[in-house]
Design a protein around this motif. Sequence first.
Motif, PDB file in Angstrom:
ATOM      1  N   ALA A 146      47.947  18.062  13.549  1.00 44.53           N
ATOM      2  CA  ALA A 146      47.847  19.011  12.545  1.00 44.53           C
ATOM      3  C   ALA A 146      46.368  19.593  12.788  1.00 44.53           C
ATOM      4  O   ALA A 146      46.078  20.753  12.445  1.00 44.53           O
ATOM      5  N   LYS A 147      45.583  18.629  12.961  1.00 45.72           N
ATOM      6  CA  LYS A 147      43.987  19.099  13.210  1.00 45.72           C
ATOM      7  C   LYS A 147      44.145  20.038  14.299  1.00 45.72           C
ATOM      8  O   LYS A 147      43.205  21.197  14.028  1.00 45.72           O
ATOM      9  N   ALA A 148      44.555  19.634  15.380  1.00 43.26           N
ATOM     10  CA  ALA A 148      44.625  20.794  16.430  1.00 43.26           C
ATOM     11  C   ALA A 148      45.168  22.023  16.319  1.00 43.26           C
ATOM     12  O   ALA A 148      44.509  23.302  16.342  1.00 43.26           O
ATOM     13  N   GLY A 149      46.092  22.026  15.578  1.00 45.59           N
ATOM     14  CA  GLY A 149      47.029  23.213  14.969  1.00 45.59           C
ATOM     15  C   GLY A 149      45.821  24.215  14.158  1.00 45.59           C
ATOM     16  O   GLY A 149      45.696  25.356  14.346  1.00 45.59           O
ATOM     17  N   LEU A 150      45.273  23.348  13.217  1.00 44.31           N
ATOM     18  CA  LEU A 150      44.345  24.062  12.476  1.00 44.31           C
ATOM     19  C   LEU A 150      43.094  24.676  13.155  1.00 44.31           C
ATOM     20  O   LEU A 150      42.767  26.122  12.954  1.00 44.31           O
ATOM     21  N   LEU A 151      42.313  23.985  14.204  1.00 42.33           N
ATOM     22  CA  LEU A 151      41.376  24.418  14.933  1.00 42.33           C
ATOM     23  C   LEU A 151      41.987  26.077  15.892  1.00 42.33           C
ATOM     24  O   LEU A 151      41.260  26.626  16.032  1.00 42.33           O
ATOM     25  N   ALA A 152      43.208  25.669  16.341  1.00 42.17           N
ATOM     26  CA  ALA A 152      43.574  26.560  17.281  1.00 42.17           C
ATOM     27  C   ALA A 152      43.998  27.990  16.374  1.00 42.17           C
ATOM     28  O   ALA A 152      43.453  29.134  16.864  1.00 42.17           O
ATOM     29  N   ALA A 153      44.474  27.935  15.372  1.00 39.42           N
ATOM     30  CA  ALA A 153      44.572  29.058  14.402  1.00 39.42           C
ATOM     31  C   ALA A 153      43.200  29.700  13.876  1.00 39.42           C
ATOM     32  O   ALA A 153      43.116  30.861  13.982  1.00 39.42           O
ATOM     33  N   ALA A 154      42.137  28.751  13.759  1.00 39.61           N
ATOM     34  CA  ALA A 154      41.137  29.436  13.614  1.00 39.61           C
ATOM     35  C   ALA A 154      40.484  30.106  14.803  1.00 39.61           C
ATOM     36  O   ALA A 154      39.487  30.993  14.586  1.00 39.61           O
ATOM     37  N   ALA A 155      40.796  29.779  15.928  1.00 39.66           N
ATOM     38  CA  ALA A 155      40.136  30.423  17.071  1.00 39.66           C
ATOM     39  C   ALA A 155      41.189  31.553  17.521  1.00 39.66           C
ATOM     40  O   ALA A 155      40.899  32.128  18.548  1.00 39.66           O
ATOM     41  N   GLY A 156      42.141  31.803  16.839  1.00 40.76           N
ATOM     42  CA  GLY A 156      42.921  32.894  17.176  1.00 40.76           C
ATOM     43  C   GLY A 156      43.942  32.478  18.272  1.00 40.76           C
ATOM     44  O   GLY A 156      44.397  33.445  18.989  1.00 40.76           O
ATOM     45  N   ALA A 157      44.366  31.319  18.213  1.00 37.51           N
ATOM     46  CA  ALA A 157      45.133  30.928  19.503  1.00 37.51           C
ATOM     47  C   ALA A 157      46.261  30.368  18.969  1.00 37.51           C
ATOM     48  O   ALA A 157      46.426  29.823  17.866  1.00 37.51           O
ATOM     49  N   THR A 158      47.297  29.898  19.931  1.00 37.45           N
ATOM     50  CA  THR A 158      48.580  29.132  19.374  1.00 37.45           C
ATOM     51  C   THR A 158      48.512  27.721  20.088  1.00 37.45           C
ATOM     52  O   THR A 158      48.016  27.743  21.152  1.00 37.45           O
ATOM     53  N   LEU A 159      48.850  26.782  19.354  1.00 42.74           N
ATOM     54  CA  LEU A 159      48.666  25.561  20.066  1.00 42.74           C
ATOM     55  C   LEU A 159      49.926  25.268  20.821  1.00 42.74           C
ATOM     56  O   LEU A 159      51.121  25.412  20.660  1.00 42.74           O
ATOM     57  N   GLY A 160      49.390  24.593  22.092  1.00 43.26           N
ATOM     58  CA  GLY A 160      50.488  24.430  23.275  1.00 43.26           C
ATOM     59  C   GLY A 160      50.744  22.827  22.999  1.00 43.26           C
ATOM     60  O   GLY A 160      50.330  21.974  22.391  1.00 43.26           O
ATOM     61  N   PRO A 161      51.255  22.314  24.180  1.00 48.12           N
ATOM     62  CA  PRO A 161      51.562  20.904  24.445  1.00 48.12           C
ATOM     63  C   PRO A 161      50.390  20.158  24.558  1.00 48.12           C
ATOM     64  O   PRO A 161      49.417  20.742  24.913  1.00 48.12           O
ATOM     65  N   ALA A 162      50.702  18.999  24.207  1.00 48.47           N
ATOM     66  CA  ALA A 162      49.676  18.029  24.393  1.00 48.47           C
ATOM     67  C   ALA A 162      49.334  17.621  25.952  1.00 48.47           C
ATOM     68  O   ALA A 162      50.628  17.530  26.718  1.00 48.47           O
ATOM     69  N   ILE A 163      48.136  17.577  26.422  1.00 43.89           N
ATOM     70  CA  ILE A 163      47.635  17.608  27.633  1.00 43.89           C
ATOM     71  C   ILE A 163      47.581  15.961  27.907  1.00 43.89           C
ATOM     72  O   ILE A 163      48.068  15.250  28.894  1.00 43.89           O
ATOM     73  N   THR A 164      46.810  15.413  27.151  1.00 45.07           N
ATOM     74  CA  THR A 164      46.673  13.884  27.299  1.00 45.07           C
ATOM     75  C   THR A 164      46.629  13.553  26.128  1.00 45.07           C
ATOM     76  O   THR A 164      46.049  13.831  24.997  1.00 45.07           O
ATOM     77  N   ILE A 165      46.770  12.063  25.832  1.00 48.27           N
ATOM     78  CA  ILE A 165      46.892  11.439  24.731  1.00 48.27           C
ATOM     79  C   ILE A 165      46.118   9.989  24.877  1.00 48.27           C
ATOM     80  O   ILE A 165      47.015   9.152  25.849  1.00 48.27           O
ATOM     81  N   VAL A 166      45.329   9.479  23.993  1.00 46.27           N
ATOM     82  CA  VAL A 166      44.875   7.999  24.201  1.00 46.27           C
ATOM     83  C   VAL A 166      44.873   7.153  23.124  1.00 46.27           C
ATOM     84  O   VAL A 166      44.536   8.023  21.985  1.00 46.27           O
ATOM     85  N   GLU A 167      45.403   6.191  22.959  1.00 50.19           N
ATOM     86  CA  GLU A 167      45.497   5.531  21.760  1.00 50.19           C
ATOM     87  C   GLU A 167      44.748   4.129  21.677  1.00 50.19           C
ATOM     88  O   GLU A 167      44.243   3.734  22.806  1.00 50.19           O
ATOM     89  N   GLY A 168      44.342   3.561  20.569  1.00 50.52           N
ATOM     90  CA  GLY A 168      43.504   2.346  20.202  1.00 50.52           C
ATOM     91  C   GLY A 168      43.773   2.100  18.770  1.00 50.52           C
ATOM     92  O   GLY A 168      44.064   2.798  18.099  1.00 50.52           O
ATOM     93  N   GLY A 169      43.587   0.778  18.571  1.00 47.57           N
ATOM     94  CA  GLY A 169      43.541  -0.022  17.229  1.00 47.57           C
ATOM     95  C   GLY A 169      44.193  -1.299  17.316  1.00 47.57           C
ATOM     96  O   GLY A 169      44.300  -1.886  18.443  1.00 47.57           O
TER      97      GLY A 169
END
Length: 229
Positions: free
Chosen positions: A164-187
């Motif tokens: 959701a964060k990435a989609g918000l930033l993409a819209a603000a930059a005038g772009a469309t959010l594409g697929p995830a390239i890398t995902i790193v988890e922790g906790g």
Amino acid sequence: MILRMRRLLFLLVVAVALAAPAAAGAVERTVSVTATIERQVPNDAAEVHFVVSKERTGRAAALRVVALRVKAVIGASQGIAGVGAGDVTTGSISVRRVERGKKPVYRASEGVTVVTHQPEAAGDLVAAGVAAGATSTRGPRFFVGDREAAYDAALVEALTQAKAKAGLLAAAAGATLGPAITIVEGGGVTPVSGTRGASSPKAEDVAAPPVKPGKSTVEATVAATFALE
């Protein structure tokens, strides 16, 4: 003929040279975000550790008394709500010489660990174990029984928030959010509250102490990079 071939070769080299900078200048557009989810999960299990220790003039006698008391503690524990098959385990057994004046005696001891999946019954478990012959107790330690499931749920929620964060930033930059390239988890899962203690009350004084299972903190963090289209 040879001259024409040389001209064609020259034009081909020039075309490749002009195309190379354009290809090199093409940069993949991405957006990277991090999301952390922290939630409180009720503890649904409790662990109590008992020790049975007795002194006698001989090693065999000391071991014999401890064995009888341990069997009684196990039997009493298995009658507590939430204690099922495989929830009772015995620990190390020891016999050592202890000086008591001029005549030495031998102290035998053995530990018993019990888990109940009804944490509110931990007080009853402590009382039952001590009444059955346990000479000391430690616990209860409250925890989340299925830590992996609790963490996985928080992890999925963290990824959803990251997207959701990435989609918000993409819209603000005038772009469309594409697929995830890398995902790193922790906790992980961390207990928030619980009680620990040691006691050796007389059997006739045993009463179920009040307990509050409390909650554990489940935290999951996802760092993800998405393509921009």
